[in-house]
Design an enzyme around this catalytic site. Structure first.
Site, mmCIF file in Angstrom:
data_model
loop_
_atom_site.group_PDB
_atom_site.id
_atom_site.type_symbol
_atom_site.label_atom_id
_atom_site.label_comp_id
_atom_site.label_asym_id
_atom_site.label_seq_id
_atom_site.Cartn_x
_atom_site.Cartn_y
_atom_site.Cartn_z
ATOM 1 N N HIS A 10 0.672 -1.276 -0.042
ATOM 2 C CA HIS A 10 0.030 -0.119 -0.039
ATOM 3 C C HIS A 10 0.782 1.216 0.078
ATOM 4 C CE1 HIS A 10 -2.727 -3.122 1.052
ATOM 5 N NE2 HIS A 10 -2.092 -3.307 2.030
ATOM 6 N N GLU A 25 -1.014 1.182 7.952
ATOM 7 C CA GLU A 25 -0.551 -0.149 7.793
ATOM 8 C C GLU A 25 0.682 0.082 6.981
ATOM 9 O OE1 GLU A 25 -2.502 -3.302 5.456
ATOM 10 O OE2 GLU A 25 -0.532 -4.119 4.951
ATOM 11 N N HIS A 81 3.556 -7.141 4.700
ATOM 12 C CA HIS A 81 2.180 -6.194 5.025
ATOM 13 C C HIS A 81 1.832 -6.529 6.504
ATOM 14 C CE1 HIS A 81 -0.108 -5.584 1.045
ATOM 15 N NE2 HIS A 81 1.077 -6.107 0.678
ATOM 16 N N GLU A 148 2.126 -11.512 6.226
ATOM 17 C CA GLU A 148 1.229 -10.552 6.792
ATOM 18 C C GLU A 148 1.564 -10.887 8.548
ATOM 19 O OE1 GLU A 148 -1.249 -8.920 6.073
ATOM 20 O OE2 GLU A 148 -2.168 -9.445 4.162
HETATM 21 ZN ZN LIG Z 1 -1.574 -4.980 3.423
#
Ligand SMILES: [Zn+2]
Length: 332
Positions: A10, A25, A81, A148
Site C-alpha cells: 500500500h 498499515e 504487509h 502478513e
Molecule cells: Zn496490506
C-alpha cells in the site's frame, strides 16, 4: 548477482489499511521493509530493489509493482504487509505468509525458509504458510511471498507492531533467513561480521589491524547470470536474447514433469515455448517446443556442454550451470 524485489504494501494515504486507532498499515510495512534493505545490503552477491514508493506518498499500483519486478528481472520477491480482520479490536492474532495458489516450487521453498524466522521475530502465533490468489504473488514471474506480520486490529499484535525494535528485528530476520536460503556471505569489512564481544574478552581485532575498508565495488553487470544451476527467469531471458525470441523470462506451455518442475521459469500448460523451439532447432532435435522427460533436447545440450547426458534437469542442474557459464562467457 541475485536480485531481490521487495516492497511495503500500500501507501501511507491508502484508504482503509489502518488500525482502529488510525495508524497506517504502510508505516508498519515500511519499517520492516527498511530494516530488511539495511540488512540484506551487508551481503555479497545480492542486490535489492524496492517497488513501492519509499516516501509513502503514492500507492504504487500493484500492476506497476509486478511489471517493475518482472522487467527488472528480480529472482525473488518479498512483499511486507500487516493483517486486519474486521477493523475492530479483537484478540485474533498471528503471523501468516502467503504464496500463490499454484506456486512455483521455489516459492514454497522460499516461504519455508523465511516464515519461521518471521514468526519468531514477532513473537506471535504461527498461522502458517497459506495459498492465495493475490496479485503480487500471482503476477510476479519469480518466486514470491507476501508476509502478513500480525493483525493491526488485534489488541495482542498491535503491541508488537507499535514497537519499532520488533519491526526492525523482523526485517533483519527476513534478510538473514533469505541470505541463509540463498547461501549468501556477508561482505568483508562489514561491521556486523565482527562477533559480539563480551566485556571480559580482549578485542578480537586490535584497532591497528582493523580491516581496511574495501572500496565499494560497482555492482556486477546485470547481464551476468548467477551460475547457480537454477534455470530461473534471468537465465531464460539471457537465452531469449541469445536466440532472438520474445524476452519475457518465461518458458511457456510446458508439460508438468520432474524436469520442468525443477525449472522455476517454466509455466505449465500447452502450446510449447518459442524459446525451446529455437533451442531444439539449434541443437538439431525434434522441434515441438516442449521439455519432455527425459528430453532429447536437454541430452543434446548436455552433450554440447560436456555434462552428464541423461536428458533430465535436476536442481541445481549441472547442465544449467554450464549453460549459465557459457552465456556469461559468450561461448554458448
Ligand atoms: Zn496490506
Amino acid at each position: 548477482m541475485i536480485k531481490i524485489g521487495y516492497g511495503a504494501g500500500h501507501g501511507y494515504h491508502t484508504p482503509g489499511k489502518r488500525t482502529p486507532a488510525g495508524e497506517r498499515e504502510w508505516s508498519f510495512n515500511n519499517k520492516v521493509a527498511r530494516a530488511f534493505a539495511k540488512e540484506i545490503a551487508l551481503y555479497k552477491g545480492v542486490i535489492a530493489k524496492r517497488f513501492d514508493d519509499p516516501t509513502g506518498e503514492s500507492d504504487v499500483p500493484l500492476l506497476v509493482r509486478t511489471n517493475g519486478a518482472n522487467s527488472w528481472g528480480a529472482d525473488y520477491y518479498i512483499s511486507f504487509h500487516h493483517n486486519a480482520l474486521a477493523g475492530q479490536w479483537g484478540n485474533h492474532t498471528g503471523v501468516e505468509t502467503y504464496i500463490y495458489t499454484n506456486p512455483l516450487p521455489q516459492s514454497v521453498e522460499l516461504a519455508n525458509a523465511i516464515h519461521p524466522a518471521v514468526v519468531n521475530a514477532y513473537g506471535l502465533a504461527d498461522r502458517g504458510i497459506k495459498r492465495g490468489n493475490l496479485h503480487i504473488v500471482r503476477e510476479t514471474e519469480m518466486p514470491a511471498i507476501l508476509i502478513e506480520g500480525g493483525f493491526m486490529d488485534s489488541t495482542i499484535d498491535i503491541v508488537k507492531l507499535k514497537n519499532d525494535q520488533v519491526l526492525a528485528n523482523v526485517g533483519k530476520s527476513v534478510a538473514q533467513s533469505l541470505a541463509k536460503f540463498l547461501g549468501l556471505k556477508k561482505a568483508v569489512g562489514s561491521v556486523q561480521d565482527t562477533p559480539v564481544q563480551t566485556p571480559n574478552q580482549p578485542p578480537k581485532i586490535p584497532p591497528t589491524q582493523a580491516p581496511t575498508p574495501t572500496p565499494n565495488k560497482p555492482p556486477m553487470s546485470s547481464s551476468k547470470l548467477v551460475e547457480d544451476g537454477s534455470w530461473g527467469p534471468a537465465t531464460t531471458r539471457a537465452l531469449q536474447r541469445h536466440y532472438g525470441t520474445t524476452v519475457d523470462g518465461i518458458i511457456s506451455g510446458q508439460p508438468r514433469n520432474p524436469s520442468t518442475e525443477n525449472i522455476p521459469s517454466a509455466r505449465f500448460g500447452s502450446g510449447g515455448s518459442q524459446l525451446i523451439r529455437a533451442m531444439q532447432k539449434d541443437l538439431g532435435t525434434t522441434v515441438d517446443g516442449y521439455i519432455s522427460y527425459p528430453s532429447q533436447m536437454i541430452r543434446a545440450l548436455q552433450k554440447k556442454l560436456g555434462t552428464t547426458e541423461d536428458g533430465i534437469i535436476s536442481r541445481p542442474s549441472q547442465v544449467v550451470k554450464a549453460m549459465q557459464r557459457a552465456l556469461n562467457n559468450g561461448t554458448f
